[in-house]
Scaffold this motif. Structure first.
Motif, PDB file in Angstrom:
ATOM      1  N   SER A 226       0.822  -1.204   0.000  1.00  0.00           N
ATOM      2  CA  SER A 226       0.000   0.000   0.000  1.00  0.00           C
ATOM      3  C   SER A 226       0.862   1.263   0.000  1.00  0.00           C
ATOM      4  O   SER A 226       1.938   1.292   0.595  1.00  0.00           O
ATOM      5  CB  SER A 226      -0.897  -0.002   1.236  1.00  0.00           C
ATOM      6  OG  SER A 226      -1.644   1.178   1.297  1.00  0.00           O
ATOM      7  N   ARG A 227       0.354   2.320  -0.645  1.00  0.00           N
ATOM      8  CA  ARG A 227       1.049   3.609  -0.621  1.00  0.00           C
ATOM      9  C   ARG A 227       0.895   4.285   0.728  1.00  0.00           C
ATOM     10  O   ARG A 227       1.676   5.151   1.083  1.00  0.00           O
ATOM     11  CB  ARG A 227       0.452   4.578  -1.648  1.00  0.00           C
ATOM     12  CG  ARG A 227       0.484   4.170  -3.043  1.00  0.00           C
ATOM     13  CD  ARG A 227       0.049   5.296  -3.944  1.00  0.00           C
ATOM     14  NE  ARG A 227      -1.237   5.876  -3.598  1.00  0.00           N
ATOM     15  CZ  ARG A 227      -1.736   6.953  -4.184  1.00  0.00           C
ATOM     16  NH1 ARG A 227      -1.054   7.556  -5.112  1.00  0.00           N
ATOM     17  NH2 ARG A 227      -2.917   7.423  -3.852  1.00  0.00           N
ATOM     18  N   PHE A 228      -0.158   3.934   1.441  1.00  0.00           N
ATOM     19  CA  PHE A 228      -0.505   4.617   2.679  1.00  0.00           C
ATOM     20  C   PHE A 228      -0.254   3.727   3.879  1.00  0.00           C
ATOM     21  O   PHE A 228      -0.628   2.563   3.890  1.00  0.00           O
ATOM     22  CB  PHE A 228      -1.980   5.028   2.673  1.00  0.00           C
ATOM     23  CG  PHE A 228      -2.321   6.007   1.595  1.00  0.00           C
ATOM     24  CD1 PHE A 228      -2.065   7.352   1.759  1.00  0.00           C
ATOM     25  CD2 PHE A 228      -2.887   5.586   0.407  1.00  0.00           C
ATOM     26  CE1 PHE A 228      -2.368   8.262   0.763  1.00  0.00           C
ATOM     27  CE2 PHE A 228      -3.205   6.483  -0.589  1.00  0.00           C
ATOM     28  CZ  PHE A 228      -2.941   7.828  -0.415  1.00  0.00           C
ATOM     29  N   THR A 229       0.370   4.291   4.903  1.00  0.00           N
ATOM     30  CA  THR A 229       0.537   3.574   6.161  1.00  0.00           C
ATOM     31  C   THR A 229      -0.643   3.936   7.066  1.00  0.00           C
ATOM     32  O   THR A 229      -1.511   4.730   6.696  1.00  0.00           O
ATOM     33  CB  THR A 229       1.862   3.956   6.836  1.00  0.00           C
ATOM     34  OG1 THR A 229       1.867   5.363   7.070  1.00  0.00           O
ATOM     35  CG2 THR A 229       3.054   3.565   5.974  1.00  0.00           C
ATOM     36  N   GLN A 230      -0.645   3.373   8.233  1.00  0.00           N
ATOM     37  CA  GLN A 230      -1.772   3.565   9.138  1.00  0.00           C
ATOM     38  C   GLN A 230      -1.965   5.036   9.531  1.00  0.00           C
ATOM     39  O   GLN A 230      -3.101   5.514   9.588  1.00  0.00           O
ATOM     40  CB  GLN A 230      -1.535   2.721  10.377  1.00  0.00           C
ATOM     41  CG  GLN A 230      -2.726   2.604  11.280  1.00  0.00           C
ATOM     42  CD  GLN A 230      -2.470   1.614  12.405  1.00  0.00           C
ATOM     43  OE1 GLN A 230      -1.401   1.048  12.514  1.00  0.00           O
ATOM     44  NE2 GLN A 230      -3.462   1.408  13.223  1.00  0.00           N
ATOM     45  N   LEU A 231      -0.905   5.761   9.782  1.00  0.00           N
ATOM     46  CA  LEU A 231      -1.025   7.153  10.226  1.00  0.00           C
ATOM     47  C   LEU A 231      -1.705   8.064   9.196  1.00  0.00           C
ATOM     48  O   LEU A 231      -2.647   8.786   9.551  1.00  0.00           O
ATOM     49  CB  LEU A 231       0.345   7.704  10.622  1.00  0.00           C
ATOM     50  CG  LEU A 231       0.346   9.089  11.247  1.00  0.00           C
ATOM     51  CD1 LEU A 231      -0.458   9.094  12.536  1.00  0.00           C
ATOM     52  CD2 LEU A 231       1.761   9.540  11.514  1.00  0.00           C
ATOM     53  N   PRO A 232      -1.307   8.049   7.910  1.00  0.00           N
ATOM     54  CA  PRO A 232      -2.012   8.892   6.943  1.00  0.00           C
ATOM     55  C   PRO A 232      -3.479   8.498   6.767  1.00  0.00           C
ATOM     56  O   PRO A 232      -4.328   9.358   6.534  1.00  0.00           O
ATOM     57  CB  PRO A 232      -1.249   8.692   5.633  1.00  0.00           C
ATOM     58  CG  PRO A 232       0.068   8.171   6.021  1.00  0.00           C
ATOM     59  CD  PRO A 232      -0.116   7.450   7.304  1.00  0.00           C
ATOM     60  N   ILE A 233      -3.786   7.221   6.888  1.00  0.00           N
ATOM     61  CA  ILE A 233      -5.180   6.775   6.771  1.00  0.00           C
ATOM     62  C   ILE A 233      -6.000   7.360   7.913  1.00  0.00           C
ATOM     63  O   ILE A 233      -7.092   7.886   7.703  1.00  0.00           O
ATOM     64  CB  ILE A 233      -5.252   5.232   6.765  1.00  0.00           C
ATOM     65  CG1 ILE A 233      -4.614   4.687   5.492  1.00  0.00           C
ATOM     66  CG2 ILE A 233      -6.692   4.759   6.901  1.00  0.00           C
ATOM     67  CD1 ILE A 233      -4.398   3.190   5.487  1.00  0.00           C
TER      68      ILE A 233
END
Length: 52
Positions: free
Chosen positions: A4-11
């Motif tokens: 994924s391009r996104f980790t938990q924090l940006p989500i």
């Protein structure tokens, strides 16, 4: 499977932005994700942050 391009924090930041009143379409367009992906993330990560 692709990483994924996104980790938990940006989500979580996207979910917080939506909860502050920004329309779903605007959040998705700004970050380049589909609304289906956003709602899937919201179901998965929605309870992981404290209310501020």
């Amino acid at each position: 499977m692709c990483k994924s391009r996104f980790t938990q924090l940006p989500i979580i930041e996207m979910i917080k932005e939506h909860e502050r009143g920004v329309p779903t379409g605007d959040v998705c367009r700004k970050h380049g994700v589909s609304s289906a992906t956003f709602y899937k993330w919201k179901a998965k990560y929605g309870g992981l942050h404290g209310k501020t």
